[in-house]
Write a protein that holds these residues in place. Structure first.
Motif, PDB file in Angstrom:
ATOM      1  N   LEU A  39       0.842  -1.191   0.000  1.00 28.79           N
ATOM      2  CA  LEU A  39       0.000   0.000   0.000  1.00 28.79           C
ATOM      3  C   LEU A  39       0.879   1.243   0.000  1.00 28.79           C
ATOM      4  CD1 LEU A  39      -2.819  -0.794   2.600  1.00 28.79           C
ATOM      5  CD2 LEU A  39      -2.815  -1.136   0.138  1.00 28.79           C
ATOM      6  N   PRO A  40       0.349   2.373  -0.474  1.00 19.56           N
ATOM      7  CA  PRO A  40       1.114   3.623  -0.413  1.00 19.56           C
ATOM      8  C   PRO A  40       1.213   4.104   1.034  1.00 19.56           C
ATOM      9  CG  PRO A  40      -1.112   4.063  -1.159  1.00 19.56           C
ATOM     10  CD  PRO A  40      -0.977   2.560  -1.064  1.00 19.56           C
ATOM     11  N   ASP A  41       2.096   5.059   1.271  1.00 17.72           N
ATOM     12  CA  ASP A  41       2.196   5.662   2.597  1.00 17.72           C
ATOM     13  C   ASP A  41       0.824   6.175   3.025  1.00 17.72           C
ATOM     14  OD1 ASP A  41       4.911   5.165   2.725  1.00 17.72           O
ATOM     15  OD2 ASP A  41       5.485   7.185   2.068  1.00 17.72           O
ATOM     16  N   GLY A  42       0.447   5.864   4.236  1.00 19.20           N
ATOM     17  CA  GLY A  42      -0.848   6.297   4.758  1.00 19.20           C
ATOM     18  C   GLY A  42      -2.013   5.413   4.354  1.00 19.20           C
ATOM     19  N   GLY A  43      -1.786   4.414   3.503  1.00 18.58           N
ATOM     20  CA  GLY A  43      -2.858   3.548   3.030  1.00 18.58           C
ATOM     21  C   GLY A  43      -3.574   2.794   4.139  1.00 18.58           C
ATOM     22  N   TRP A  44      -2.804   2.231   5.061  1.00 12.13           N
ATOM     23  CA  TRP A  44      -3.426   1.496   6.173  1.00 12.13           C
ATOM     24  C   TRP A  44      -4.264   2.429   7.032  1.00 12.13           C
ATOM     25  CZ3 TRP A  44      -3.946  -3.459   5.813  1.00 12.13           C
ATOM     26  CH2 TRP A  44      -3.014  -4.208   5.104  1.00 12.13           C
ATOM     27  N   ASP A  45      -3.799   3.660   7.234  1.00 12.16           N
ATOM     28  CA  ASP A  45      -4.563   4.630   8.026  1.00 12.16           C
ATOM     29  C   ASP A  45      -5.894   4.958   7.354  1.00 12.16           C
ATOM     30  OD1 ASP A  45      -2.562   4.804   9.977  1.00 12.16           O
ATOM     31  OD2 ASP A  45      -1.562   6.456   8.940  1.00 12.16           O
ATOM     32  N   ILE A  46      -5.878   5.111   6.030  1.00 15.32           N
ATOM     33  CA  ILE A  46      -7.118   5.389   5.294  1.00 15.32           C
ATOM     34  C   ILE A  46      -8.108   4.249   5.502  1.00 15.32           C
ATOM     35  CG2 ILE A  46      -8.118   5.623   2.978  1.00 15.32           C
ATOM     36  CD1 ILE A  46      -5.472   7.091   2.195  1.00 15.32           C
ATOM     37  N   LEU A  47      -7.636   3.010   5.412  1.00 14.76           N
ATOM     38  CA  LEU A  47      -8.520   1.861   5.598  1.00 14.76           C
ATOM     39  C   LEU A  47      -9.037   1.776   7.037  1.00 14.76           C
ATOM     40  CD1 LEU A  47      -6.601  -0.803   3.496  1.00 14.76           C
ATOM     41  CD2 LEU A  47      -8.567   0.589   2.811  1.00 14.76           C
ATOM     42  N   ASP A  48      -8.171   2.031   7.998  1.00 12.68           N
ATOM     43  CA  ASP A  48      -8.587   1.983   9.407  1.00 12.68           C
ATOM     44  C   ASP A  48      -9.654   3.027   9.715  1.00 12.68           C
ATOM     45  OD1 ASP A  48      -6.837  -0.108   9.945  1.00 12.68           O
ATOM     46  OD2 ASP A  48      -5.277   1.190  10.789  1.00 12.68           O
ATOM     47  N   SER A  76      -4.065  -9.157   8.297  1.00 12.45           N
ATOM     48  CA  SER A  76      -4.261  -9.978   9.494  1.00 12.45           C
ATOM     49  C   SER A  76      -3.972  -9.197  10.767  1.00 12.45           C
ATOM     50  CB  SER A  76      -3.404 -11.246   9.433  1.00 12.45           C
ATOM     51  OG  SER A  76      -2.036 -10.919   9.438  1.00 12.45           O
ATOM     52  N   LYS A  77      -3.183  -8.144  10.657  1.00 10.98           N
ATOM     53  CA  LYS A  77      -2.950  -7.296  11.846  1.00 10.98           C
ATOM     54  C   LYS A  77      -4.258  -6.632  12.274  1.00 10.98           C
ATOM     55  CE  LYS A  77       1.857  -6.552  10.746  1.00 10.98           C
ATOM     56  NZ  LYS A  77       2.859  -5.666  10.186  1.00 10.98           N
ATOM     57  N   ALA A  78      -5.017  -6.118  11.309  1.00 12.44           N
ATOM     58  CA  ALA A  78      -6.328  -5.532  11.622  1.00 12.44           C
ATOM     59  C   ALA A  78      -7.304  -6.623  12.073  1.00 12.44           C
ATOM     60  CB  ALA A  78      -6.878  -4.782  10.413  1.00 12.44           C
ATOM     61  N   TRP A  79      -7.209  -7.806  11.465  1.00  7.87           N
ATOM     62  CA  TRP A  79      -8.080  -8.923  11.832  1.00  7.87           C
ATOM     63  C   TRP A  79      -7.862  -9.322  13.291  1.00  7.87           C
ATOM     64  CZ3 TRP A  79      -6.243 -13.709  13.441  1.00  7.87           C
ATOM     65  CH2 TRP A  79      -7.224 -14.662  13.697  1.00  7.87           C
ATOM     66  N   PHE A  80      -6.597  -9.425  13.699  1.00  6.70           N
ATOM     67  CA  PHE A  80      -6.274  -9.890  15.044  1.00  6.70           C
ATOM     68  C   PHE A  80      -6.924  -9.019  16.114  1.00  6.70           C
ATOM     69  CE2 PHE A  80      -3.562 -10.253  18.816  1.00  6.70           C
ATOM     70  CZ  PHE A  80      -3.634 -11.622  19.034  1.00  6.70           C
ATOM     71  N   SER A  81      -6.951  -7.713  15.886  1.00  3.89           N
ATOM     72  CA  SER A  81      -7.560  -6.799  16.864  1.00  3.89           C
ATOM     73  C   SER A  81      -9.015  -6.482  16.529  1.00  3.89           C
ATOM     74  CB  SER A  81      -6.756  -5.499  16.942  1.00  3.89           C
ATOM     75  OG  SER A  81      -6.836  -4.806  15.705  1.00  3.89           O
ATOM     76  N   GLN A  82      -9.524  -7.081  15.445  1.00  2.00           N
ATOM     77  CA  GLN A  82     -10.886  -6.821  14.954  1.00  2.00           C
ATOM     78  C   GLN A  82     -11.105  -5.323  14.719  1.00  2.00           C
ATOM     79  OE1 GLN A  82     -13.732  -9.551  14.378  1.00  2.00           O
ATOM     80  NE2 GLN A  82     -11.663  -9.791  13.608  1.00  2.00           N
ATOM     81  N   SER A 117     -15.107  -9.589  10.124  1.00  6.30           N
ATOM     82  CA  SER A 117     -16.396  -9.353  10.795  1.00  6.30           C
ATOM     83  C   SER A 117     -17.144  -8.173  10.192  1.00  6.30           C
ATOM     84  CB  SER A 117     -16.203  -9.152  12.309  1.00  6.30           C
ATOM     85  OG  SER A 117     -15.584 -10.280  12.875  1.00  6.30           O
ATOM     86  N   GLY A 118     -17.082  -8.097   8.869  1.00  5.40           N
ATOM     87  CA  GLY A 118     -17.717  -6.995   8.169  1.00  5.40           C
ATOM     88  C   GLY A 118     -19.125  -7.293   7.709  1.00  5.40           C
ATOM     89  N   ILE A 119     -19.726  -6.294   7.080  1.00  5.40           N
ATOM     90  CA  ILE A 119     -21.082  -6.360   6.536  1.00  5.40           C
ATOM     91  C   ILE A 119     -20.965  -6.199   5.025  1.00  5.40           C
ATOM     92  CG2 ILE A 119     -23.337  -5.231   6.523  1.00  5.40           C
ATOM     93  CD1 ILE A 119     -22.368  -4.158   9.414  1.00  5.40           C
TER      94      ILE A 119
END
Length: 184
Positions: A39-48, A76-82, A117-119
């Motif tokens: 992902l580009p810089d900041g990509g994970w933050d945008i998704l979070d 999986s990092k986001a998955w682990f913490s839901q 655990s999404g919709i």
């Protein structure tokens, strides 16, 4: 207003065009997965921070590209913490043939969303399946699970059927409408 992100990989530009159409309909931010699966810089933050995440990948050999799979594994990092629990999710894909096993790709995207655990949101579009149907009609490929497009292997991204791009735009609009209901 809902925050929506479209995270996608595009190998030859066709999935990029779909992502742009989906994003236009959803008023979403594009997060492109690069050729190395990052992902580009900041990509994970945008998704979070997003209320909804729309996945996009070409269908290669009956599933997502390896670049998208690398992103999925890293999620999986986001998955682990839901961290993405109860976000709205959706997905889209493109392949060279009319069938091209695109549904297998959408099932993969759906499974990834369910793991988080999404919709899930489908297209909400009726198929163009009458004798009078034309290739540029909306939802000509006939998908309910997510947006599908078909681009011949020798066609440039500029030659994509207008109906597939409009299907993607309407799909993005639907995701935005459903997200607003959940957020409200």
């Amino acid at each position: 207003m809902s925050k929506i992100a479209v995270v996608f990989h595009s190998g030859y530009g066709h999935t990029l065009r779909l992502a742009q159409s989906v994003a236009a309909g959803a008023d979403a931010r594009l997060v492109a997965i690069d050729a190395d699966g990052n992902l580009p810089d900041g990509g994970w933050d945008i998704l979070d921070e997003a209320d909804a995440i729309i996945f996009g990948s070409p269908t290669y050999m009956g599933t997502v590209s390896w670049q998208f799979k690398k992103f999925a594994d890293a999620s999986s990092k986001a998955w682990f913490s839901q961290a993405w629990k109860d976000k709205v999710f959706a997905g889209f894909t493109n392949s060279a043939t009319m069938n091209g096993d695109k549904l297998s790709t959408l099932h993969y995207l759906f499974t990834l969303a369910m793991q988080h655990s999404g919709i899930w949101v489908g297209t909400g579009l009726m198929p163009s399946n009458s004798k009078a149907a034309q290739r540029n009609d909306v939802n000509y490929v006939g998908s309910f699970s997510g947006a599908m497009a078909q681009s011949p292997s020798d066609a440039s991204p500029d030659e994509m059927p207008a109906g597939d791009l409009e299907t993607a735009r309407l799909f993005g609009k639907r995701v935005a409408e459903v997200t607003a209901r959940f957020k409200g």
